[in-house]
Design a protein around this motif. Structure first.
Motif, PDB file in Angstrom:
ATOM      1  N   ILE A 474       0.841  -1.204   0.000  1.00 38.71           N
ATOM      2  CA  ILE A 474       0.000   0.000   0.000  1.00 38.71           C
ATOM      3  C   ILE A 474       0.876   1.253   0.000  1.00 38.71           C
ATOM      4  CG2 ILE A 474      -1.649   1.348   1.372  1.00 38.71           C
ATOM      5  CD1 ILE A 474      -2.836  -1.324   2.324  1.00 38.71           C
ATOM      6  N   ILE A 475       1.913   1.238   0.815  1.00 40.83           N
ATOM      7  CA  ILE A 475       2.831   2.399   0.878  1.00 40.83           C
ATOM      8  C   ILE A 475       3.492   2.627  -0.479  1.00 40.83           C
ATOM      9  CG2 ILE A 475       4.967   3.254   1.919  1.00 40.83           C
ATOM     10  CD1 ILE A 475       4.153   1.649   4.468  1.00 40.83           C
ATOM     11  N   SER A 482       1.587   8.988  -6.206  1.00 42.09           N
ATOM     12  CA  SER A 482       1.880  10.391  -5.914  1.00 42.09           C
ATOM     13  C   SER A 482       2.921  10.936  -6.871  1.00 42.09           C
ATOM     14  CB  SER A 482       2.363  10.528  -4.455  1.00 42.09           C
ATOM     15  OG  SER A 482       1.369  10.071  -3.565  1.00 42.09           O
ATOM     16  N   SER A 483       3.918  10.113  -7.221  1.00 46.72           N
ATOM     17  CA  SER A 483       4.945  10.548  -8.167  1.00 46.72           C
ATOM     18  C   SER A 483       4.342  10.831  -9.534  1.00 46.72           C
ATOM     19  CB  SER A 483       6.033   9.466  -8.293  1.00 46.72           C
ATOM     20  OG  SER A 483       6.674   9.263  -7.066  1.00 46.72           O
ATOM     21  N   ILE A 502       1.210  15.790  -2.849  1.00 51.17           N
ATOM     22  CA  ILE A 502       1.764  16.079  -1.519  1.00 51.17           C
ATOM     23  C   ILE A 502       1.042  15.246  -0.465  1.00 51.17           C
ATOM     24  CG2 ILE A 502       2.012  17.856   0.266  1.00 51.17           C
ATOM     25  CD1 ILE A 502       2.386  19.892  -2.008  1.00 51.17           C
ATOM     26  N   VAL A 503      -0.316  15.210  -0.568  1.00 48.75           N
ATOM     27  CA  VAL A 503      -1.103  14.423   0.396  1.00 48.75           C
ATOM     28  C   VAL A 503      -0.714  12.951   0.316  1.00 48.75           C
ATOM     29  CG1 VAL A 503      -3.430  13.617   0.949  1.00 48.75           C
ATOM     30  CG2 VAL A 503      -3.045  16.032   0.447  1.00 48.75           C
ATOM     31  N   GLY A 504      -0.514  12.481  -0.916  1.00 47.35           N
ATOM     32  CA  GLY A 504      -0.111  11.087  -1.099  1.00 47.35           C
ATOM     33  C   GLY A 504       1.216  10.784  -0.443  1.00 47.35           C
ATOM     34  N   TYR A 505       2.200  11.696  -0.617  1.00 47.43           N
ATOM     35  CA  TYR A 505       3.514  11.510   0.002  1.00 47.43           C
ATOM     36  C   TYR A 505       3.410  11.500   1.530  1.00 47.43           C
ATOM     37  CZ  TYR A 505       6.402  11.887  -4.214  1.00 47.43           C
ATOM     38  OH  TYR A 505       7.014  11.641  -5.397  1.00 47.43           O
ATOM     39  N   LEU A 506       2.598  12.434   2.069  1.00 50.96           N
ATOM     40  CA  LEU A 506       2.431  12.493   3.530  1.00 50.96           C
ATOM     41  C   LEU A 506       1.796  11.209   4.052  1.00 50.96           C
ATOM     42  CD1 LEU A 506       1.220  16.204   3.975  1.00 50.96           C
ATOM     43  CD2 LEU A 506       3.444  15.249   4.625  1.00 50.96           C
ATOM     44  N   GLY A 507       0.761  10.715   3.312  1.00 56.79           N
ATOM     45  CA  GLY A 507       0.114   9.466   3.716  1.00 56.79           C
ATOM     46  C   GLY A 507       1.082   8.298   3.700  1.00 56.79           C
ATOM     47  N   ALA A 508       1.929   8.249   2.660  1.00 54.21           N
ATOM     48  CA  ALA A 508       2.917   7.169   2.557  1.00 54.21           C
ATOM     49  C   ALA A 508       3.924   7.252   3.698  1.00 54.21           C
ATOM     50  CB  ALA A 508       3.622   7.243   1.204  1.00 54.21           C
TER      51      ALA A 508
END
Length: 525
Positions: A474-475, A482-483, A502-508
């Motif tokens: 998932i990560i 996100s990329s 950005i939200v995706g990177y923070l979630g990861a």
């Protein structure tokens, strides 16, 4: 007149063939080239056309035909003037302010003159020689009649019928300037937004099938390095611009210059100028997509994709040994991928590419052969600019950027959200299926022909391990998604960067931290 010419020419061709020792077969490329030169302008042009066709002629003949000289004694200007005035339906003085009667170039099919229009533009006027079309087509017709004899003497070298058919088609194009006029206009339109590319204007009102009038462009030949440096040009910048534009011609426009030799490319007023458009290649959308796949395989070193693309592009004649094809393509790729230009034997590479296809019962379409010839010609030019530069140094960044653009250019916000949703859903489904599998085992409904000790404890450990693995997937999905989003640069932006990314990177990052804490707590790093 036609019968008299044909009879006389027929005897002349037989006489020259016997003189050069073709009675027992055509085995010496040099002798054949000398025979073509002796037979005059139309045969010289026939040889030059064949020099662009390594797919139908052995490479040693192609190399020899490239030596054919196209410098022909000029016609009397009075004869050429008569053709111009007949074609344009007006006296020269009514169209041109001045007209230089001495040609700046005199070739087998045409002569080129400098002139100035009444409106003041300096132009070149390309004029077809008298009766050249009739003579060349008559010569090809004679060759058709002689084809049984020629085929007997060359049966181990070439398919004569195919060569003559190709000559007929090529001659029709070469002998009609309308074809070249349309090429110039199309090429100019394709490059109208490229500031460093200059294409001459065509004055259609003064053009016919036998007369072509276009802007005169003077400049420094692209391979004249000393003069370019004296003029203050950045040589490496020129090299990069030429090759990038060439890739654009091929992979974006589908219409490319097939003969980019130094005489056809000038550097003028800070721009790269093409000045001859007699030999052009075109690729339809389907073929371009297949080529893009091939170059994606080259850029990513994906041998499987390279081979599959070759099979899609080529015309398969009979059964293919895939293992052999894979091996041949891999060997060719590894041989030349990092070789500097100055070590390239251009004819050898061209021959090897076509030989790999022929060995594996694959015939390449004519426009692919033209493309190969064009790229190889361009390589030889660029080698003089920087002999340490490899084709892949320039090509790979272009293709990698293009691959990314192709994959994300059609994505919008809704598609990205859908992609993320389906990715998470698939991952969660995978997780639930694994848990169901484990639960089935715990309930005793899973039948295995094995005997375990401490089954419950081992299954619990396996459950933890699988859950951590799924969490890691998932990560990874978050990071990749996100990329792509940030690269596509869509949606709301924070400091110019996509907020979704950005939200995706923070979630990861948060998910990764939780996974790390879980692993540390377990005491099993």
């Amino acid at each position: 007149m036609e019968n008299n010419y044909a009879n006389k020419r027929f005897k002349e061709i037989i006489s020259v063939a016997l003189k050069h020792g073709f009675k027992n077969g055509i085995k010496d490329p040099k002798e054949l080239r000398l025979a073509l030169e002796e037979l005059g302008p139309s045969f010289v042009k026939i040889g030059q056309i064949l020099s662009t066709r390594p797919d139908i002629l052995p490479i040693e003949y192609v190399n020899e035909f490239q030596k054919l000289q196209d410098n022909v004694r000029p016609q009397k200007f009075s004869i050429m003037k008569e053709i111009i005035e007949k074609e344009l339906e007006a006296p020269i003085d009514e169209i041109f302010l001045d007209f230089n009667e001495v040609p700046i170039a005199s070739a087998s099919l045409s002569e080129v003159y400098l002139a100035r229009l009444k409106s003041g533009e300096k132009v070149v006027v390309k004029v077809q020689r008298p009766f050249v079309k009739e003579k060349m087509l008559a010569d090809i017709h004679i060759l058709k009649k002689l084809s049984p004899f020629i085929n007997f003497t060359t049966k181990e070298i070439v398919d004569v019928k195919k060569v003559i058919d190709e000559l007929s088609q090529a001659a029709e194009k070469e002998l009609n300037f309308i074809e070249e006029i349309n090429n110039i206009i199309k090429f100019k339109e394709n490059n109208r937004n490229i500031k460093f590319i200059r294409v001459p204007n065509v004055y259609r009102e003064y053009c016919t099938s036998k007369v072509l009038v276009m802007d005169y462009i003077s400049g420094i030949k692209i391979d004249n390095i000393d003069d370019l440096k004296k003029a203050g040009y950045d040589i490496e910048d020129i090299a990069n611009k030429v090759i990038y534009n060439y890739f654009k011609q091929v992979f974006e426009d589908g219409f490319f210059h097939a003969d980019p030799h130094p005489g056809n490319i000038l550097i003028s007023n800070g721009a790269i100028s093409y000045i001859d458009f007699g030999l052009m290649g075109s690729l339809d959308l389907g073929l371009r997509k297949k080529l893009n796949e091939l170059l994606e395989g080259v850029a990513t070193k994906d041998l499987d994709l390279m081979v599959k693309s070759i099979l899609k592009i080529g015309i398969i004649k009979s059964s293919i040994d895939l293992d052999k094809l894979y091996k041949d393509v891999d060997n060719l790729y590894n041989t030349y991928i990092d070789v500097p230009f100055h070590n390239y034997d251009i004819p050898q590479i061209l021959d090897e590419i076509l030989r790999v296809c022929k060995k594996n019962n694959i015939t390449m379409p004519h426009n692919i052969v033209l493309l190969t010839k064009g790229v190889m010609t361009l390589q030889a030019v660029l080698a003089k600019i920087n002999d340490e530069l490899t084709i892949m140094e320039v090509a790979l960044p272009y293709f990698k950027n293009r691959i990314i653009r192709e994959k994300v250019k059609n994505l919008d916000l809704l598609e990205i959200i859908t992609f993320l949703y389906t990715s998470f859903k698939s991952t969660l489904q995978l997780s639930s299926k694994v848990v169901d599998f484990i639960n089935t085992g715990l309930e005793g409904r899973l039948k295995l022909g094995l005997e375990f000790k401490d089954v419950e404890e081992n299954i619990n450990e396996l459950n933890k391990m699988v859950n951590r693995l799924i969490f890691a997937i998932i990560i990874t999905g978050l990071l990749v998604s996100s990329s792509l989003v940030i690269n596509a640069n869509v949606g709301l932006k924070i400091y110019g960067i996509s907020s979704i990314g950005i939200v995706g990177y923070l979630g990861a990052g948060l998910a990764g931290l939780l996974l790390l804490i879980s692993i540390i707590k377990s005491g099993k790093l």
